[in-house]
Design a protein around this motif. Sequence first.
Motif, PDB file in Angstrom:
ATOM      1  N   MET A   1       0.839  -1.179   0.000  1.00  0.00           N
ATOM      2  CA  MET A   1       0.000   0.000   0.000  1.00  0.00           C
ATOM      3  C   MET A   1       0.882   1.239   0.000  1.00  0.00           C
ATOM      4  SD  MET A   1      -2.654   1.254   2.909  1.00  0.00           S
ATOM      5  CE  MET A   1      -3.534   2.749   2.663  1.00  0.00           C
ATOM      6  N   HIS A   2       0.465   2.204  -0.761  1.00  0.00           N
ATOM      7  CA  HIS A   2       1.151   3.492  -0.782  1.00  0.00           C
ATOM      8  C   HIS A   2       0.096   4.579  -0.600  1.00  0.00           C
ATOM      9  CE1 HIS A   2       4.331   6.324  -1.670  1.00  0.00           C
ATOM     10  NE2 HIS A   2       3.463   6.982  -2.399  1.00  0.00           N
ATOM     11  N   ILE A   3       0.281   5.400   0.415  1.00  0.00           N
ATOM     12  CA  ILE A   3      -0.674   6.466   0.721  1.00  0.00           C
ATOM     13  C   ILE A   3      -0.144   7.769   0.146  1.00  0.00           C
ATOM     14  CG2 ILE A   3      -1.765   7.768   2.580  1.00  0.00           C
ATOM     15  CD1 ILE A   3      -1.275   5.314   4.369  1.00  0.00           C
ATOM     16  N   ASN A   4      -1.016   8.535  -0.491  1.00  0.00           N
ATOM     17  CA  ASN A   4      -0.622   9.848  -0.988  1.00  0.00           C
ATOM     18  C   ASN A   4      -1.046  10.953  -0.024  1.00  0.00           C
ATOM     19  OD1 ASN A   4       0.631   9.015  -3.383  1.00  0.00           O
ATOM     20  ND2 ASN A   4      -1.367   8.755  -4.336  1.00  0.00           N
ATOM     21  N   LYS A   5      -2.321  10.955   0.311  1.00  0.00           N
ATOM     22  CA  LYS A   5      -2.866  11.963   1.227  1.00  0.00           C
ATOM     23  C   LYS A   5      -3.881  11.293   2.135  1.00  0.00           C
ATOM     24  CE  LYS A   5      -2.274  15.918  -1.747  1.00  0.00           C
ATOM     25  NZ  LYS A   5      -2.732  17.243  -2.050  1.00  0.00           N
ATOM     26  N   PHE A   6      -4.046  11.848   3.317  1.00  0.00           N
ATOM     27  CA  PHE A   6      -5.079  11.357   4.220  1.00  0.00           C
ATOM     28  C   PHE A   6      -5.437  12.461   5.194  1.00  0.00           C
ATOM     29  CE2 PHE A   6      -1.191  10.520   6.429  1.00  0.00           C
ATOM     30  CZ  PHE A   6      -1.476  10.695   7.765  1.00  0.00           C
ATOM     31  N   ARG A   7      -6.594  12.316   5.814  1.00  0.00           N
ATOM     32  CA  ARG A   7      -7.087  13.297   6.783  1.00  0.00           C
ATOM     33  C   ARG A   7      -7.156  12.662   8.163  1.00  0.00           C
ATOM     34  NH1 ARG A   7      -9.186  17.930   4.993  1.00  0.00           N
ATOM     35  NH2 ARG A   7      -9.665  18.091   2.792  1.00  0.00           N
ATOM     36  N   LEU A  76       2.310  -4.748  11.755  1.00  0.00           N
ATOM     37  CA  LEU A  76       2.836  -5.626  12.794  1.00  0.00           C
ATOM     38  C   LEU A  76       2.075  -5.453  14.101  1.00  0.00           C
ATOM     39  CD1 LEU A  76       4.992  -7.668  13.734  1.00  0.00           C
ATOM     40  CD2 LEU A  76       6.397  -5.706  14.354  1.00  0.00           C
ATOM     41  N   VAL A  77       1.859  -4.210  14.509  1.00  0.00           N
ATOM     42  CA  VAL A  77       1.153  -3.942  15.765  1.00  0.00           C
ATOM     43  C   VAL A  77      -0.299  -4.388  15.667  1.00  0.00           C
ATOM     44  CG1 VAL A  77       0.288  -2.086  17.259  1.00  0.00           C
ATOM     45  CG2 VAL A  77       2.675  -2.084  16.521  1.00  0.00           C
ATOM     46  N   GLU A  78      -0.940  -4.109  14.571  1.00  0.00           N
ATOM     47  CA  GLU A  78      -2.368  -4.390  14.432  1.00  0.00           C
ATOM     48  C   GLU A  78      -2.684  -5.844  14.101  1.00  0.00           C
ATOM     49  OE1 GLU A  78      -5.178  -2.509  14.979  1.00  0.00           O
ATOM     50  OE2 GLU A  78      -3.753  -1.155  15.906  1.00  0.00           O
ATOM     51  N   PHE A  79      -1.848  -6.488  13.307  1.00  0.00           N
ATOM     52  CA  PHE A  79      -2.205  -7.810  12.795  1.00  0.00           C
ATOM     53  C   PHE A  79      -1.182  -8.898  13.117  1.00  0.00           C
ATOM     54  CE2 PHE A  79      -4.029  -4.537  10.036  1.00  0.00           C
ATOM     55  CZ  PHE A  79      -5.374  -4.776  10.278  1.00  0.00           C
ATOM     56  N   GLY A  80      -0.106  -8.538  13.793  1.00  0.00           N
ATOM     57  CA  GLY A  80       0.893  -9.524  14.169  1.00  0.00           C
ATOM     58  C   GLY A  80       1.882  -9.799  13.057  1.00  0.00           C
ATOM     59  N   PRO A  81       2.781 -10.751  13.312  1.00  0.00           N
ATOM     60  CA  PRO A  81       3.860 -11.013  12.360  1.00  0.00           C
ATOM     61  C   PRO A  81       3.424 -11.793  11.114  1.00  0.00           C
ATOM     62  CG  PRO A  81       4.037 -12.477  14.231  1.00  0.00           C
ATOM     63  CD  PRO A  81       2.916 -11.525  14.532  1.00  0.00           C
ATOM     64  N   ASP A  82       2.227 -12.369  11.139  1.00  0.00           N
ATOM     65  CA  ASP A  82       1.758 -13.119   9.973  1.00  0.00           C
ATOM     66  C   ASP A  82       1.466 -12.178   8.818  1.00  0.00           C
ATOM     67  OD1 ASP A  82       1.863 -15.432  11.507  1.00  0.00           O
ATOM     68  OD2 ASP A  82      -0.198 -15.173  12.203  1.00  0.00           O
ATOM     69  N   ASP A  83       1.655 -12.675   7.624  1.00  0.00           N
ATOM     70  CA  ASP A  83       1.412 -11.871   6.423  1.00  0.00           C
ATOM     71  C   ASP A  83      -0.088 -11.891   6.112  1.00  0.00           C
ATOM     72  OD1 ASP A  83       1.869 -10.313   4.207  1.00  0.00           O
ATOM     73  OD2 ASP A  83       2.428 -11.998   2.933  1.00  0.00           O
ATOM     74  N   VAL A  84      -0.823 -11.065   6.859  1.00  0.00           N
ATOM     75  CA  VAL A  84      -2.274 -11.005   6.711  1.00  0.00           C
ATOM     76  C   VAL A  84      -2.617  -9.983   5.636  1.00  0.00           C
ATOM     77  CG1 VAL A  84      -4.419 -10.422   7.904  1.00  0.00           C
ATOM     78  CG2 VAL A  84      -2.585 -11.590   9.131  1.00  0.00           C
ATOM     79  N   GLN A  85      -3.501 -10.375   4.723  1.00  0.00           N
ATOM     80  CA  GLN A  85      -3.954  -9.440   3.697  1.00  0.00           C
ATOM     81  C   GLN A  85      -5.007  -8.528   4.312  1.00  0.00           C
ATOM     82  OE1 GLN A  85      -2.686  -9.031   0.712  1.00  0.00           O
ATOM     83  NE2 GLN A  85      -1.221 -10.651   1.139  1.00  0.00           N
ATOM     84  N   VAL A  86      -4.777  -7.246   4.189  1.00  0.00           N
ATOM     85  CA  VAL A  86      -5.683  -6.263   4.784  1.00  0.00           C
ATOM     86  C   VAL A  86      -6.032  -5.237   3.717  1.00  0.00           C
ATOM     87  CG1 VAL A  86      -4.664  -4.217   5.849  1.00  0.00           C
ATOM     88  CG2 VAL A  86      -5.710  -5.859   7.257  1.00  0.00           C
ATOM     89  N   GLU A  87      -7.285  -4.839   3.716  1.00  0.00           N
ATOM     90  CA  GLU A  87      -7.738  -3.824   2.761  1.00  0.00           C
ATOM     91  C   GLU A  87      -7.045  -2.494   3.052  1.00  0.00           C
ATOM     92  OE1 GLU A  87      -9.977  -4.165   0.199  1.00  0.00           O
ATOM     93  OE2 GLU A  87      -9.982  -6.314   0.622  1.00  0.00           O
ATOM     94  N   ASP A  88      -6.746  -1.755   2.003  1.00  0.00           N
ATOM     95  CA  ASP A  88      -6.089  -0.458   2.163  1.00  0.00           C
ATOM     96  C   ASP A  88      -6.915   0.484   3.022  1.00  0.00           C
ATOM     97  OD1 ASP A  88      -4.066  -1.434   0.621  1.00  0.00           O
ATOM     98  OD2 ASP A  88      -4.527  -0.218  -1.154  1.00  0.00           O
ATOM     99  N   ASP A  89      -8.246   0.467   2.841  1.00  0.00           N
ATOM    100  CA  ASP A  89      -9.126   1.346   3.619  1.00  0.00           C
ATOM    101  C   ASP A  89      -9.025   1.041   5.116  1.00  0.00           C
ATOM    102  OD1 ASP A  89      -9.962   2.604   1.333  1.00  0.00           O
ATOM    103  OD2 ASP A  89     -11.849   1.497   1.176  1.00  0.00           O
ATOM    104  N   GLU A  90      -8.933  -0.240   5.450  1.00  0.00           N
ATOM    105  CA  GLU A  90      -8.836  -0.635   6.856  1.00  0.00           C
ATOM    106  C   GLU A  90      -7.501  -0.187   7.450  1.00  0.00           C
ATOM    107  OE1 GLU A  90      -9.792  -2.080  10.563  1.00  0.00           O
ATOM    108  OE2 GLU A  90     -11.097  -1.723   8.851  1.00  0.00           O
ATOM    109  N   LEU A  91      -6.433  -0.343   6.698  1.00  0.00           N
ATOM    110  CA  LEU A  91      -5.118   0.076   7.177  1.00  0.00           C
ATOM    111  C   LEU A  91      -5.078   1.593   7.370  1.00  0.00           C
ATOM    112  CD1 LEU A  91      -2.475  -1.322   7.918  1.00  0.00           C
ATOM    113  CD2 LEU A  91      -1.660  -0.792   5.627  1.00  0.00           C
TER     114      LEU A  91
END
Length: 124
Positions: A1-7, A76-91
């Motif tokens: 994921m690459h974020i450009n802008k956020f509020r 890592l903090v939110e989902f642990g060391p496992d390579d969990v697929q997470v939606e960009d919106d959730e991250l």
Amino acid sequence: MHINKFRISAAATGQVRVLAQRAGLTPNLICRMAMTASLEIGRISGASDEVAEGQEFNAYTLFGDYQPIFLDLLRLVEFGPDDVQVEDDELLKRLRQHIDRGVRQLAVRIKSPADAAELIAGSA
């Protein structure tokens, strides 16, 4: 994921402005400190439905070339060391929540530039 802008939230925006005046730091640095302080505590426990209506940040200005590292720390903090697929919106939502929680913490800890310097130096 690459974020450009956020509020961030409107409440966090107000606290960031106060902290920037108290500490003599830029809002970007305050948000970076807030995120790392929140990540240090651990996972976000409650879901926030607050719509981000506050200040908009350019992600590159906030994270620089270290954006992948900050996002990996968040994962890592939110989902642990496992390579969990997470939606960009959730991250992105979790990123906002960590910044909001961290800003609330900093608002209590920083009352002057000296407080900010102690916190940055790691002695606070």
